[in-house]
Design a protein around this motif. Structure first.
Motif, PDB file in Angstrom:
ATOM      1  N   GLY A   4       0.841  -1.186   0.000  1.00 50.99           N
ATOM      2  CA  GLY A   4       0.000   0.000   0.000  1.00 50.99           C
ATOM      3  C   GLY A   4       0.875   1.235   0.000  1.00 50.99           C
ATOM      4  O   GLY A   4       2.042   1.175   0.414  1.00 50.99           O
ATOM      5  N   PRO A   5       0.358   2.366  -0.451  1.00 47.66           N
ATOM      6  CA  PRO A   5       1.149   3.594  -0.457  1.00 47.66           C
ATOM      7  C   PRO A   5       1.551   3.995   0.961  1.00 47.66           C
ATOM      8  O   PRO A   5       0.929   3.558   1.933  1.00 47.66           O
ATOM      9  N   PRO A   6       2.582   4.828   1.112  1.00 47.95           N
ATOM     10  CA  PRO A   6       2.919   5.352   2.432  1.00 47.95           C
ATOM     11  C   PRO A   6       1.715   6.044   3.065  1.00 47.95           C
ATOM     12  O   PRO A   6       0.937   6.705   2.373  1.00 47.95           O
ATOM     13  N   CYS A   7       1.543   5.858   4.362  1.00 51.80           N
ATOM     14  CA  CYS A   7       0.442   6.483   5.120  1.00 51.80           C
ATOM     15  C   CYS A   7      -0.933   5.963   4.710  1.00 51.80           C
ATOM     16  O   CYS A   7      -1.926   6.682   4.817  1.00 51.80           O
ATOM     17  N   SER A   8      -1.003   4.729   4.227  1.00 53.08           N
ATOM     18  CA  SER A   8      -2.302   4.185   3.823  1.00 53.08           C
ATOM     19  C   SER A   8      -2.912   3.250   4.853  1.00 53.08           C
ATOM     20  O   SER A   8      -4.060   2.827   4.700  1.00 53.08           O
ATOM     21  N   GLY A   9      -2.138   2.897   5.898  1.00 56.43           N
ATOM     22  CA  GLY A   9      -2.680   2.048   6.956  1.00 56.43           C
ATOM     23  C   GLY A   9      -2.012   0.700   7.104  1.00 56.43           C
ATOM     24  O   GLY A   9      -2.494  -0.148   7.855  1.00 56.43           O
ATOM     25  N   LYS A  10      -0.881   0.480   6.426  1.00 54.48           N
ATOM     26  CA  LYS A  10      -0.209  -0.819   6.507  1.00 54.48           C
ATOM     27  C   LYS A  10       0.192  -1.151   7.942  1.00 54.48           C
ATOM     28  O   LYS A  10       0.036  -2.291   8.385  1.00 54.48           O
ATOM     29  N   ILE A  57       5.919 -16.369  -2.000  1.00 55.62           N
ATOM     30  CA  ILE A  57       5.938 -17.131  -0.749  1.00 55.62           C
ATOM     31  C   ILE A  57       4.763 -16.752   0.157  1.00 55.62           C
ATOM     32  O   ILE A  57       4.692 -17.227   1.291  1.00 55.62           O
ATOM     33  N   CYS A  58       3.862 -15.910  -0.335  1.00 56.77           N
ATOM     34  CA  CYS A  58       2.713 -15.474   0.455  1.00 56.77           C
ATOM     35  C   CYS A  58       1.488 -16.342   0.169  1.00 56.77           C
ATOM     36  O   CYS A  58       1.271 -16.754  -0.970  1.00 56.77           O
ATOM     37  N   ASP A  59       0.708 -16.598   1.210  1.00 54.55           N
ATOM     38  CA  ASP A  59      -0.585 -17.255   1.022  1.00 54.55           C
ATOM     39  C   ASP A  59      -1.623 -16.262   0.526  1.00 54.55           C
ATOM     40  O   ASP A  59      -2.550 -16.626  -0.209  1.00 54.55           O
ATOM     41  N   GLU A  60      -1.483 -15.016   0.942  1.00 51.88           N
ATOM     42  CA  GLU A  60      -2.373 -13.944   0.492  1.00 51.88           C
ATOM     43  C   GLU A  60      -1.572 -12.658   0.393  1.00 51.88           C
ATOM     44  O   GLU A  60      -0.605 -12.452   1.134  1.00 51.88           O
ATOM     45  N   VAL A  61      -2.010 -11.770  -0.508  1.00 52.56           N
ATOM     46  CA  VAL A  61      -1.482 -10.411  -0.574  1.00 52.56           C
ATOM     47  C   VAL A  61      -2.637  -9.445  -0.335  1.00 52.56           C
ATOM     48  O   VAL A  61      -3.666  -9.533  -1.009  1.00 52.56           O
ATOM     49  N   TRP A  62      -2.453  -8.565   0.649  1.00 52.68           N
ATOM     50  CA  TRP A  62      -3.457  -7.550   0.954  1.00 52.68           C
ATOM     51  C   TRP A  62      -2.932  -6.197   0.491  1.00 52.68           C
ATOM     52  O   TRP A  62      -1.770  -5.858   0.751  1.00 52.68           O
ATOM     53  N   CYS A  63      -3.781  -5.421  -0.165  1.00 54.97           N
ATOM     54  CA  CYS A  63      -3.380  -4.106  -0.667  1.00 54.97           C
ATOM     55  C   CYS A  63      -4.276  -3.029  -0.069  1.00 54.97           C
ATOM     56  O   CYS A  63      -5.500  -3.093  -0.207  1.00 54.97           O
ATOM     57  N   LEU A  64      -3.667  -2.067   0.585  1.00 54.45           N
ATOM     58  CA  LEU A  64      -4.419  -0.940   1.140  1.00 54.45           C
ATOM     59  C   LEU A  64      -4.790   0.040   0.032  1.00 54.45           C
ATOM     60  O   LEU A  64      -3.992   0.306  -0.869  1.00 54.45           O
ATOM     61  N   ARG A  74      -8.026  11.858   1.552  1.00 51.27           N
ATOM     62  CA  ARG A  74      -7.561  11.383   2.860  1.00 51.27           C
ATOM     63  C   ARG A  74      -6.058  11.122   2.840  1.00 51.27           C
ATOM     64  O   ARG A  74      -5.349  11.404   3.810  1.00 51.27           O
ATOM     65  N   HIS A  75      -5.576  10.606   1.724  1.00 53.00           N
ATOM     66  CA  HIS A  75      -4.149  10.310   1.615  1.00 53.00           C
ATOM     67  C   HIS A  75      -3.318  11.581   1.735  1.00 53.00           C
ATOM     68  O   HIS A  75      -2.279  11.605   2.416  1.00 53.00           O
ATOM     69  N   ARG A  76      -3.750  12.652   1.086  1.00 54.14           N
ATOM     70  CA  ARG A  76      -3.011  13.911   1.155  1.00 54.14           C
ATOM     71  C   ARG A  76      -2.930  14.415   2.599  1.00 54.14           C
ATOM     72  O   ARG A  76      -1.881  14.896   3.041  1.00 54.14           O
ATOM     73  N   VAL A  77      -4.028  14.296   3.313  1.00 56.12           N
ATOM     74  CA  VAL A  77      -4.052  14.746   4.719  1.00 56.12           C
ATOM     75  C   VAL A  77      -3.038  13.954   5.542  1.00 56.12           C
ATOM     76  O   VAL A  77      -2.264  14.530   6.329  1.00 56.12           O
ATOM     77  N   LEU A  78      -3.030  12.640   5.380  1.00 49.47           N
ATOM     78  CA  LEU A  78      -2.135  11.794   6.162  1.00 49.47           C
ATOM     79  C   LEU A  78      -0.672  12.000   5.766  1.00 49.47           C
ATOM     80  O   LEU A  78       0.219  11.981   6.620  1.00 49.47           O
ATOM     81  N   GLU A 132     -10.188   1.754  14.227  1.00 46.62           N
ATOM     82  CA  GLU A 132     -11.012   0.681  14.776  1.00 46.62           C
ATOM     83  C   GLU A 132     -11.772  -0.051  13.671  1.00 46.62           C
ATOM     84  O   GLU A 132     -11.887  -1.281  13.682  1.00 46.62           O
ATOM     85  N   GLU A 133     -12.278   0.706  12.697  1.00 48.62           N
ATOM     86  CA  GLU A 133     -12.984   0.094  11.571  1.00 48.62           C
ATOM     87  C   GLU A 133     -12.044  -0.755  10.722  1.00 48.62           C
ATOM     88  O   GLU A 133     -12.406  -1.840  10.256  1.00 48.62           O
ATOM     89  N   LEU A 134     -10.819  -0.268  10.544  1.00 48.05           N
ATOM     90  CA  LEU A 134      -9.830  -1.023   9.776  1.00 48.05           C
ATOM     91  C   LEU A 134      -9.465  -2.317  10.516  1.00 48.05           C
ATOM     92  O   LEU A 134      -9.392  -3.388   9.906  1.00 48.05           O
ATOM     93  N   ALA A 135      -9.272  -2.223  11.832  1.00 52.31           N
ATOM     94  CA  ALA A 135      -8.949  -3.416  12.620  1.00 52.31           C
ATOM     95  C   ALA A 135     -10.082  -4.436  12.563  1.00 52.31           C
ATOM     96  O   ALA A 135      -9.838  -5.650  12.503  1.00 52.31           O
TER      97      ALA A 135
END
Length: 205
Positions: A14-20, A132-139, A145-149, A188-191
């Motif tokens: 995911g891009p920087p500041c996207s929630g990784k 080597i990954c079982d799954e790849v998750w992309c934010l 919102r990205h600009r703000v973060l 919290e919503e992301l978690a």
């Protein structure tokens, strides 16, 4: 692996500041081991033999007043568009990447008893870590919102664009991911989304 089942390996991009980091922290709370390639590579920049190699390559201008490597000074020499910058970048990567990969491989081996391995590698798809990954998750995050973060962290958009020119387009990365995580709400919503995903794939196994 000593009779143990292989931990479920999740690659996070995911891009920087996207929630990784928020996603990785949630997975750690659920029993995962977070392998952060940026942190590992940064640690390599403090190894004396690496410092000596990079000074030999790039000169003493990359040292700060305390004799340590200055990451901004290195970035200014390797992230340019000219051929010389591109050559220096490849030479830098030839020093740092093999050492970083060795540490990552060792950490994966040590994580044999973990519920998950969280593989946080900036060029995960470009360097074939997804194999080597079982799954790849992309934010995925809205531009507003990205600009703000990014601003909150002090990132310059021009610098971000310059670095991302070396990577696959994010639309292409999202198409190759097993799960695209929309992150336009609270932590919290992301978690909660992460927990729901974990419960879903564990029910299938």
């Amino acid at each position: 692996m000593n009779g143990h089942p292989k931990p479920h390996t999740i690659g996070i991009i995911g891009p920087p500041c996207s929630g990784k980091s928020t996603v990785a922290e949630q997975l750690v709370r659920l029993g995962g081991v977070w392998i952060n390639a940026d942190v590992i590579a940064k640690d390599q920049l403090e190894v004396p033999e690496v410092i000596d190699s990079l000074v030999g390559l790039l000169g003493t201008s990359i040292l700060d007043d305390s004799g340590q490597l200055s990451r901004p000074s290195i970035a200014s020499l390797v992230f340019g568009e000219d051929d010389a910058s591109q050559t220096r970048l490849k030479q830098l990567e030839a020093i740092i990447h093999p050492r970083t990969r060795e540490v990552i491989d060792a950490e994966i081996e040590r994580a044999v008893d973990s519920r998950f391995v969280i593989l946080d590698v900036p060029l995960l798809l470009e360097r074939d870590w997804d194999s080597i990954c079982d799954e790849v998750w992309c934010l995925k995050i809205s531009p507003e919102r990205h600009r703000v973060l990014l601003n909150a962290r002090g990132w310059d958009l021009a610098e971000l664009e310059r670095r991302e020119k070396r990577q696959l387009p994010w639309a292409q990365k999202q198409s190759r991911a097993d799960w695209v995580i929309e992150n336009n709400g609270t932590k919290e919503e992301l978690a909660a989304k992460v927990l729901e995903r974990v419960n879903s794939f564990e029910q299938r196994t």
